[in-house]
Design a protein around this motif. Structure first.
Motif, short mmCIF file in Angstrom:
data_model
loop_
_atom_site.label_atom_id
_atom_site.label_comp_id
_atom_site.label_asym_id
_atom_site.label_seq_id
_atom_site.Cartn_x
_atom_site.Cartn_y
_atom_site.Cartn_z
N ALA A 81 -22.21 -51.03 56.94
CA ALA A 81 -23.37 -51.07 57.84
C ALA A 81 -24.09 -49.73 57.84
CB ALA A 81 -22.93 -51.44 59.25
N ALA A 82 -23.33 -48.64 57.83
CA ALA A 82 -23.94 -47.30 57.83
C ALA A 82 -24.73 -47.05 56.55
CB ALA A 82 -22.86 -46.24 58.02
N ALA A 83 -24.18 -47.47 55.41
CA ALA A 83 -24.88 -47.29 54.13
C ALA A 83 -26.18 -48.09 54.11
CB ALA A 83 -23.98 -47.70 52.97
N LYS A 84 -26.12 -49.34 54.57
CA LYS A 84 -27.32 -50.18 54.59
C LYS A 84 -28.37 -49.61 55.54
CE LYS A 84 -24.69 -53.81 55.33
NZ LYS A 84 -24.23 -55.17 55.63
N ARG A 85 -27.92 -49.12 56.69
CA ARG A 85 -28.84 -48.52 57.66
C ARG A 85 -29.50 -47.27 57.07
NH1 ARG A 85 -25.71 -49.01 61.65
NH2 ARG A 85 -24.52 -47.12 61.29
N MET A 86 -28.70 -46.44 56.42
CA MET A 86 -29.24 -45.21 55.82
C MET A 86 -30.30 -45.53 54.77
SD MET A 86 -27.08 -42.28 53.89
CE MET A 86 -27.87 -41.24 52.70
N LEU A 87 -30.00 -46.47 53.88
CA LEU A 87 -30.96 -46.84 52.83
C LEU A 87 -32.22 -47.48 53.42
CD1 LEU A 87 -28.44 -48.12 50.17
CD2 LEU A 87 -29.91 -46.10 49.97
N GLU A 124 -33.28 -38.23 43.14
CA GLU A 124 -33.45 -38.33 41.69
C GLU A 124 -32.99 -39.68 41.18
OE1 GLU A 124 -35.00 -36.13 39.62
OE2 GLU A 124 -35.54 -35.15 41.50
N LEU A 125 -31.85 -40.16 41.69
CA LEU A 125 -31.33 -41.46 41.27
C LEU A 125 -32.26 -42.61 41.65
CD1 LEU A 125 -27.54 -41.13 42.20
CD2 LEU A 125 -28.53 -41.22 39.92
N LEU A 126 -32.97 -42.46 42.75
CA LEU A 126 -33.82 -43.53 43.24
C LEU A 126 -35.19 -43.58 42.56
CD1 LEU A 126 -32.96 -43.28 47.03
CD2 LEU A 126 -32.23 -45.05 45.42
#
Length: 81
Positions: free
Chosen positions: A14-20, A78-80
């Motif tokens: 959930a934290a990763a999805k929220r951050m993105l 950079e990755l994005l």
């Protein structure tokens, strides 16, 4: 393109999805439980057996901790691209 292999009950997922989402990024979420993906199969697909497993433009970056580190050191931008 971003893929996140996750489960519905996982706080780091959930934290990763929220951050993105807060960064304005869209992603494809794959719930490994709904899709019947075993941890062994997840490891074959991503190189990791824990959730979340995050793939950015075909490159496995690992989980939420790795996502945070990449964001902090500027590599994520950079990755994005």
């Amino acid at each position: 393109m971003i893929k996140i292999y996750s489960t519905s009950w996982c706080p780091p997922c959930a934290a990763a999805k929220r951050m993105l989402t807060n960064m304005g990024q869209t992603f494809e979420e794959i719930d490994i439980e709904k899709e019947g993906i075993s941890r062994e199969k997840l490891n074959e697909i991503t190189g990791g057996s824990t959730v979340p497993q995050i793939i950015i433009n075909g490159k496995s970056i690992g989980g939420f901790d790795s996502l945070m580190k990449l964001n902090q050191d500027g590599t994520l931008k950079e990755l994005l691209k």
